[in-house]
Design a protein around this motif. Structure first.
Motif, PDB file in Angstrom:
ATOM      1  N   GLY A  15      10.997 -37.496  -3.157  1.00  0.00           N
ATOM      2  CA  GLY A  15      11.131 -38.148  -4.456  1.00  0.00           C
ATOM      3  C   GLY A  15      11.031 -39.656  -4.346  1.00  0.00           C
ATOM      4  O   GLY A  15      10.411 -40.327  -5.179  1.00  0.00           O
ATOM      5  N   MET A  16      11.661 -40.223  -3.303  1.00  0.00           N
ATOM      6  CA  MET A  16      11.569 -41.669  -3.102  1.00  0.00           C
ATOM      7  C   MET A  16      10.137 -42.088  -2.814  1.00  0.00           C
ATOM      8  O   MET A  16       9.673 -43.126  -3.295  1.00  0.00           O
ATOM      9  CB  MET A  16      12.489 -42.105  -1.951  1.00  0.00           C
ATOM     10  CG  MET A  16      13.957 -42.065  -2.315  1.00  0.00           C
ATOM     11  SD  MET A  16      15.070 -42.833  -1.128  1.00  0.00           S
ATOM     12  CE  MET A  16      14.471 -42.332   0.423  1.00  0.00           C
ATOM     13  N   THR A  21       5.155 -44.695  -4.633  1.00  0.00           N
ATOM     14  CA  THR A  21       3.732 -44.568  -4.948  1.00  0.00           C
ATOM     15  C   THR A  21       3.484 -44.858  -6.419  1.00  0.00           C
ATOM     16  O   THR A  21       2.541 -45.576  -6.773  1.00  0.00           O
ATOM     17  CB  THR A  21       3.239 -43.160  -4.598  1.00  0.00           C
ATOM     18  OG1 THR A  21       3.543 -42.890  -3.237  1.00  0.00           O
ATOM     19  CG2 THR A  21       1.746 -43.031  -4.822  1.00  0.00           C
ATOM     20  N   ALA A  22       4.329 -44.328  -7.269  1.00  0.00           N
ATOM     21  CA  ALA A  22       4.166 -44.569  -8.705  1.00  0.00           C
ATOM     22  C   ALA A  22       4.409 -46.032  -9.026  1.00  0.00           C
ATOM     23  O   ALA A  22       3.715 -46.616  -9.867  1.00  0.00           O
ATOM     24  CB  ALA A  22       5.121 -43.681  -9.496  1.00  0.00           C
ATOM     25  N   HIS A  23       5.374 -46.639  -8.373  1.00  0.00           N
ATOM     26  CA  HIS A  23       5.660 -48.055  -8.614  1.00  0.00           C
ATOM     27  C   HIS A  23       4.481 -48.925  -8.194  1.00  0.00           C
ATOM     28  O   HIS A  23       4.154 -49.906  -8.847  1.00  0.00           O
ATOM     29  CB  HIS A  23       6.924 -48.467  -7.867  1.00  0.00           C
ATOM     30  CG  HIS A  23       7.307 -49.891  -8.081  1.00  0.00           C
ATOM     31  ND1 HIS A  23       7.745 -50.342  -9.302  1.00  0.00           N
ATOM     32  CD2 HIS A  23       7.287 -50.962  -7.249  1.00  0.00           C
ATOM     33  CE1 HIS A  23       7.992 -51.637  -9.214  1.00  0.00           C
ATOM     34  NE2 HIS A  23       7.722 -52.038  -7.974  1.00  0.00           N
ATOM     35  N   PRO A  40       1.597 -44.880 -18.562  1.00  0.00           N
ATOM     36  CA  PRO A  40       0.230 -44.715 -18.064  1.00  0.00           C
ATOM     37  C   PRO A  40      -0.040 -45.674 -16.913  1.00  0.00           C
ATOM     38  O   PRO A  40       0.469 -46.785 -16.884  1.00  0.00           O
ATOM     39  CB  PRO A  40      -0.645 -45.034 -19.272  1.00  0.00           C
ATOM     40  CG  PRO A  40       0.222 -45.820 -20.188  1.00  0.00           C
ATOM     41  CD  PRO A  40       1.626 -45.415 -19.918  1.00  0.00           C
ATOM     42  N   ALA A  41      -0.873 -45.235 -15.955  1.00  0.00           N
ATOM     43  CA  ALA A  41      -1.197 -46.065 -14.796  1.00  0.00           C
ATOM     44  C   ALA A  41      -2.058 -47.233 -15.216  1.00  0.00           C
ATOM     45  O   ALA A  41      -1.794 -48.371 -14.880  1.00  0.00           O
ATOM     46  CB  ALA A  41      -1.895 -45.226 -13.734  1.00  0.00           C
ATOM     47  N   SER A  48      -1.662 -39.828 -16.700  1.00  0.00           N
ATOM     48  CA  SER A  48      -0.514 -40.736 -16.666  1.00  0.00           C
ATOM     49  C   SER A  48       0.284 -40.490 -15.397  1.00  0.00           C
ATOM     50  O   SER A  48       0.261 -39.403 -14.834  1.00  0.00           O
ATOM     51  CB  SER A  48       0.356 -40.520 -17.903  1.00  0.00           C
ATOM     52  OG  SER A  48       0.899 -39.212 -17.868  1.00  0.00           O
ATOM     53  N   VAL A  49       0.976 -41.518 -14.978  1.00  0.00           N
ATOM     54  CA  VAL A  49       1.782 -41.444 -13.771  1.00  0.00           C
ATOM     55  C   VAL A  49       3.239 -41.391 -14.179  1.00  0.00           C
ATOM     56  O   VAL A  49       3.699 -42.179 -15.009  1.00  0.00           O
ATOM     57  CB  VAL A  49       1.519 -42.671 -12.867  1.00  0.00           C
ATOM     58  CG1 VAL A  49       2.411 -42.643 -11.655  1.00  0.00           C
ATOM     59  CG2 VAL A  49       0.060 -42.715 -12.473  1.00  0.00           C
ATOM     60  N   THR A  50       4.000 -40.481 -13.615  1.00  0.00           N
ATOM     61  CA  THR A  50       5.408 -40.345 -13.936  1.00  0.00           C
ATOM     62  C   THR A  50       6.213 -41.269 -13.039  1.00  0.00           C
ATOM     63  O   THR A  50       6.047 -41.262 -11.818  1.00  0.00           O
ATOM     64  CB  THR A  50       5.876 -38.894 -13.718  1.00  0.00           C
ATOM     65  OG1 THR A  50       5.061 -38.049 -14.520  1.00  0.00           O
ATOM     66  CG2 THR A  50       7.319 -38.726 -14.088  1.00  0.00           C
TER      67      THR A  50
END
Length: 162
Positions: A15-16, A21-23, A40-41, A48-50
């Motif tokens: 999860g981290m 990666t999303a950040h 959204p990315a 979209s990125v969560t």
């Protein structure tokens, strides 16, 4: 219990990694909420990125020592073309004991020339595998003489073979 805790730790680590990666893929604007949100990315990307909220890691138990090598790869790979031909570079100690880089290069060149000459002349390899010979067998006459000798010596340790 320990297996479930390790599974939970692995899930938290995954999860981290997803959060990082999303950040990294987010727009430069910082999020205003700490809860889980979907942004959204990019404006042009259809997907979209969560983004995940705060993730906290659990400290391992003190009674269990940390073993960095507990996870072993269960798959054993055999030698392939690259691992057979690969040689680790020499350590500085091996270089100094071998007479330096120049001397090691000369020795390697002489060995390669010797292998090439041996291959050209069709000679046998310098290192050959051992071939076991069959155990010696006594003929009927030799067995009879050995039995007579044992009888003269008041018996032998091995029983006579028929």
């Amino acid at each position: 219990m320990a297996v479930a805790r390790r599974t939970l730790q692995g899930a938290l680590l995954a999860g981290m990694m997803l959060a990082v990666t999303a950040h990294a893929q987010q727009l430069p604007a910082p999020p205003t909420e700490t809860s889980v949100q979907a942004t959204p990315a990019t404006a042009s990307a259809p997907d979209s990125v969560t983004t995940l909220g705060e993730v906290r890691a659990l400290k391992p138990e003190d009674d269990q020592p940390l073993d960095l090598y507990r996870f072993k790869n269960p798959v054993k790979f055999g030698d392939n073309r690259f691992s057979r031909d690969w040689q680790e570079p020499p350590t500085p100690e091996q270089v100094s004991l071998g007479g330096g880089y120049i001397m090691m290069g000369v020795v390697k060149g002489v060995l390669a020339a010797g292998r090439g000459l041996n291959k050209l002349t069709g000679g046998p390899d310098q290192i050959q595998s051992a071939i076991a010979r069959p155990p010696p067998e006594l003929s009927a006459d030799q067995q009879r003489r050995a039995l007579q000798f044992c009888q003269q010596q008041d018996g032998c340790g091995a029983p006579p073979q028929d």
